[in-house]
Design an enzyme around this catalytic site. Structure first.
Site, PDB file in Angstrom:
ATOM      1  N   GLU A  51      -3.865  10.094   3.162  1.00 17.61           N
ATOM      2  CA  GLU A  51      -5.021  10.049   4.054  1.00 17.61           C
ATOM      3  C   GLU A  51      -5.015  11.263   4.967  1.00 17.61           C
ATOM      4  O   GLU A  51      -3.946  11.779   5.339  1.00 17.61           O
ATOM      5  CB  GLU A  51      -4.996   8.774   4.900  1.00 17.61           C
ATOM      6  CG  GLU A  51      -6.222   8.613   5.786  1.00 17.61           C
ATOM      7  CD  GLU A  51      -6.323   7.242   6.432  1.00 17.61           C
ATOM      8  OE1 GLU A  51      -7.329   6.983   7.122  1.00 17.61           O
ATOM      9  OE2 GLU A  51      -5.397   6.424   6.245  1.00 17.61           O
ATOM     10  N   ASN A 198     -13.647   1.384   2.294  1.00 15.61           N
ATOM     11  CA  ASN A 198     -12.281   1.020   2.666  1.00 15.61           C
ATOM     12  C   ASN A 198     -12.327   0.084   3.873  1.00 15.61           C
ATOM     13  O   ASN A 198     -13.012   0.375   4.855  1.00 15.61           O
ATOM     14  CB  ASN A 198     -11.483   2.276   3.036  1.00 15.61           C
ATOM     15  CG  ASN A 198     -10.150   1.929   3.682  1.00 15.61           C
ATOM     16  OD1 ASN A 198      -9.179   1.606   3.004  1.00 15.61           O
ATOM     17  ND2 ASN A 198     -10.088   1.985   5.009  1.00 15.61           N
ATOM     18  N   GLU A 199     -11.616  -1.017   3.775  1.00 15.07           N
ATOM     19  CA  GLU A 199     -11.521  -1.964   4.883  1.00 15.07           C
ATOM     20  C   GLU A 199     -12.896  -2.198   5.528  1.00 15.07           C
ATOM     21  O   GLU A 199     -13.085  -2.051   6.738  1.00 15.07           O
ATOM     22  CB  GLU A 199     -10.485  -1.511   5.913  1.00 15.07           C
ATOM     23  CG  GLU A 199      -9.078  -1.492   5.330  1.00 15.07           C
ATOM     24  CD  GLU A 199      -7.981  -1.247   6.363  1.00 15.07           C
ATOM     25  OE1 GLU A 199      -8.291  -1.036   7.559  1.00 15.07           O
ATOM     26  OE2 GLU A 199      -6.803  -1.252   5.963  1.00 15.07           O
ATOM     27  N   TYR A 267       0.330  -5.041   5.547  1.00 15.52           N
ATOM     28  CA  TYR A 267       1.441  -4.263   6.098  1.00 15.52           C
ATOM     29  C   TYR A 267       2.530  -5.193   6.631  1.00 15.52           C
ATOM     30  O   TYR A 267       2.242  -6.218   7.258  1.00 15.52           O
ATOM     31  CB  TYR A 267       0.953  -3.354   7.222  1.00 15.52           C
ATOM     32  CG  TYR A 267       0.161  -2.163   6.733  1.00 15.52           C
ATOM     33  CD1 TYR A 267       0.801  -1.015   6.285  1.00 15.52           C
ATOM     34  CD2 TYR A 267      -1.232  -2.205   6.692  1.00 15.52           C
ATOM     35  CE1 TYR A 267       0.072   0.077   5.822  1.00 15.52           C
ATOM     36  CE2 TYR A 267      -1.966  -1.122   6.229  1.00 15.52           C
ATOM     37  CZ  TYR A 267      -1.302   0.017   5.799  1.00 15.52           C
ATOM     38  OH  TYR A 267      -2.019   1.086   5.332  1.00 15.52           O
ATOM     39  N   GLU A 323      -3.091  -0.523  -0.146  1.00 16.56           N
ATOM     40  CA  GLU A 323      -2.377  -0.157   1.073  1.00 16.56           C
ATOM     41  C   GLU A 323      -1.307  -1.205   1.325  1.00 16.56           C
ATOM     42  O   GLU A 323      -1.622  -2.390   1.499  1.00 16.56           O
ATOM     43  CB  GLU A 323      -3.312  -0.054   2.292  1.00 16.56           C
ATOM     44  CG  GLU A 323      -4.181   1.180   2.301  1.00 16.56           C
ATOM     45  CD  GLU A 323      -4.930   1.376   3.615  1.00 16.56           C
ATOM     46  OE1 GLU A 323      -4.398   0.986   4.684  1.00 16.56           O
ATOM     47  OE2 GLU A 323      -6.052   1.918   3.562  1.00 16.56           O
ATOM     48  N   GLN A 372       2.396   5.830   3.580  1.00 15.90           N
ATOM     49  CA  GLN A 372       1.697   6.874   2.843  1.00 15.90           C
ATOM     50  C   GLN A 372       2.720   7.867   2.290  1.00 15.90           C
ATOM     51  O   GLN A 372       3.915   7.731   2.551  1.00 15.90           O
ATOM     52  CB  GLN A 372       0.702   7.583   3.751  1.00 15.90           C
ATOM     53  CG  GLN A 372      -0.465   6.686   4.144  1.00 15.90           C
ATOM     54  CD  GLN A 372      -1.532   7.426   4.945  1.00 15.90           C
ATOM     55  OE1 GLN A 372      -1.567   8.648   5.023  1.00 15.90           O
ATOM     56  NE2 GLN A 372      -2.400   6.649   5.569  1.00 15.90           N
TER      57      GLN A 372
END
Length: 518
Positions: A51, A198-199, A267, A323, A372
């Site tokens: 990103e 995204n999201e 996450y 992710e 990432q």
């Protein structure tokens, strides 16, 4: 209690009360059922994420320290070579949250004429857009990986994404392809993987699932597969962690033939979102909570798969966990918006355990991206000017590359408990696969104090020899630094012996072991 593994669903090897039924000195028996091996582990499960955030692109992949270096020569070849070594299958770009404020035409054409923009998502820093579409595609070519592009739904338009697809994939003469040729590229790149936003439930537009599903269908309709290009694999912006309703609404309202996959983001946070905890200095209680939260991925995948099965029993639509990883507080003295964190032996165990989960759910999980690749969150590479260090997590991907494209072998066993402060977790998790080279068994012991003896029984598998490699360290807080880059590293493993169809394994504390049977 025996965990009944199946290739279709739960497929994972965690059990919370098995220690009461397995005496401390009794070997753990793992049945490796080669007869049931059918499902291929998609190599795209081993994808990564780049990103435009902090020092991931600029100072990570793209040199900014020497103004005399221009053009594609600004791509860091030491980073490229490291990624080639672990056979990175795909790289996701430009975000992340940044994707929904990125307008691709800002990053094409002569450098001096490119638009200077402000990255309002990550720290309000100036972006000169010197790294854009052509630079990303060249980076992927050098790595030998597939590009995975996240399109702008939040602040963009259907036309904008439609033209980006044409710019990258069409060989039909038009104003768009003429612009590409003027920028130095005659032939299309033919990109297959595309994220539609995204999201979208959060930074990508604060949408409801019903609203996003309708938006997605508009984008899916106009972002076409071009002649002579591969089918576009469109991936819908999926759920945040436990938001199962989001998955339900998308699967109910979007026809399966309009999407290749649905994403899931999760996450591992060791403490709380307000205070996530240190990446380098934490007690065993915090280590335990991080491992508990990591293993929660299995429940998330299982429940999302069960929802998807109701609407798509043929499993045409992939679950794309694009992710994932551990998220801690940033390193002291660094920009809080840059999300720079160190990487410990704990993080390696989290990576290995998560990849075992994905391997065992490979009938539905067919793409994933660790967040990432460089200098951000659970990085596999850290850089400092011209220096580079490989993190413990990098070495997990090195060990696990043998699973890419191999056929998953179902396992059945009960794990002893790792007990801390009266709480327990399964100490051992694993996955296995076979290919033309032989059989590979990946084993993780998260217990920081106890060696676990394992007796692996091979059924329907041939092989005369067993060899192994191990990643371990004395403490779960151990890290690799620029001054000590090899503290946590892969070394040969000699704790396995084969007799007939049985393999006896002494699995050390805090270890990731990869065995090969030939």
């Amino acid at each position: 209690m025996i965990f009944k593994h199946s290739a279709r669903l739960t497929g994972f090897l965690f059990l919370l009360s098995a220690a009461n039924m397995l005496p401390a000195q009794q070997p753990v028996r793992i049945l490796v059922n080669g007869y049931a091996a059918k499902q291929v582990i998609d190599r795209n499960i081993y994808g990564h994420f780049a990103e435009n955030l902090g020092r991931c692109i600029y100072d990570g992949f793209w040199r900014t320290d020497d103004p005399s270096v221009a053009g594609f020569k600004r791509i860091r070849m030491d980073v490229v070579e490291a990624l080639k070594k672990i056979k990175v299958p795909n790289l996701r770009w430009p975000g992340g949250c940044f994707a929904d404020e990125y307008h691709w035409q800002d990053g094409i054409g002569p450098y001096a004429k490119r638009t200077r923009t402000v990255n309002t998502t990550w720290g309000n820093v100036i972006d000169d857009n010197s790294f854009g579409t052509h630079e990303f595609m060249e980076l992927c070519r050098l790595i030998g990986c597939e590009p995975y592009i996240a399109g702008n739904v939040g602040s963009g338009t259907v036309e904008e994404m439609e033209k980006w697809v044409e710019y990258l994939n069409s060989d039909i003469p038009s104003s768009v392809t003429a612009q590409r040729a003027a920028n130095g590229r005659n032939e299309p790149w033919r990109v297959s993987l595309w994220g539609v936003g995204n999201e979208s439930w959060g930074c990508g537009g604060q949408m409801t699932p019903e609203f996003y599903a309708n938006q997605y269908k508009r984008y899916a309709n106009f972002c076409k597969t071009w002649p002579n290009a591969p089918r576009i694999k469109k991936i819908a912006s999926g759920a945040n962690s436990e938001d199962y309703n989001w998955t339900e609404v998308l699967m109910k309202n979007i026809p399966a033939n309009q999407m290749w996959g649905v994403s899931l983001h999760y996450y591992t946070v060791p403490k709380t979102w307000a205070d996530k905890g240190s990446a380098t200095s934490f007690p065993e209680a915090e280590y335990f909570s991080a491992m508990r939260n990591c293993l929660h991925m299995d429940e998330l995948v299982t429940r999302n798969c069960s929802i998807m099965d109701r609407y798509d029993p043929a499993r045409r639509v992939a679950l794309a966990v694009d992710e994932w990883g551990i998220w801690t507080n940033v390193e002291p003295g660094t920009n809080s918006a840059f999300l720079y964190q160190q990487n410990s032996m704990r993080d390696a165990l989290i990576a290995a355990s998560t990849l075992n989960i994905f391997n065992n759910h490979c009938d539905r999980v067919r793409l994933a991206n660790l967040a990432q690749a460089v200098n951000v969150l659970q990085s596999i590479i850290l850089t400092d000017k011209d220096r580079m260090v490989l993190t413990p997590t990098y070495h997990v991907f090195d060990l696990y590359q043998v699973h890419q494209g191999a056929t998953m072998i179902p396992l059945q066993f009960s794990s002893p408990d790792y007990v801390s402060n009266g709480q327990s977790l399964p100490a051992v998790n694993a996955s296995a696969s076979k290919d033309s080279e032989g059989m590979h068994l990946s084993l993780v012991n998260i217990d920081p104090a106890h060696t676990i003896t394992i007796n692996a029984v091979l059924e329907g598998l041939e092989g005369k020899t067993v060899t192994g490699r191990i990643l371990t360290s004395a403490k779960f807080t151990d890290v690799n630094t620029f001054d000590e880059p090899s503290k946590v590293r892969i070394v040969p493993f000699t704790g396995a012996s084969k007799e007939g169809n049985n393999i006896r394994i002494e699995l050390p504390p805090l270890s990731v072991v990869m065995l090969e049977v030939k």
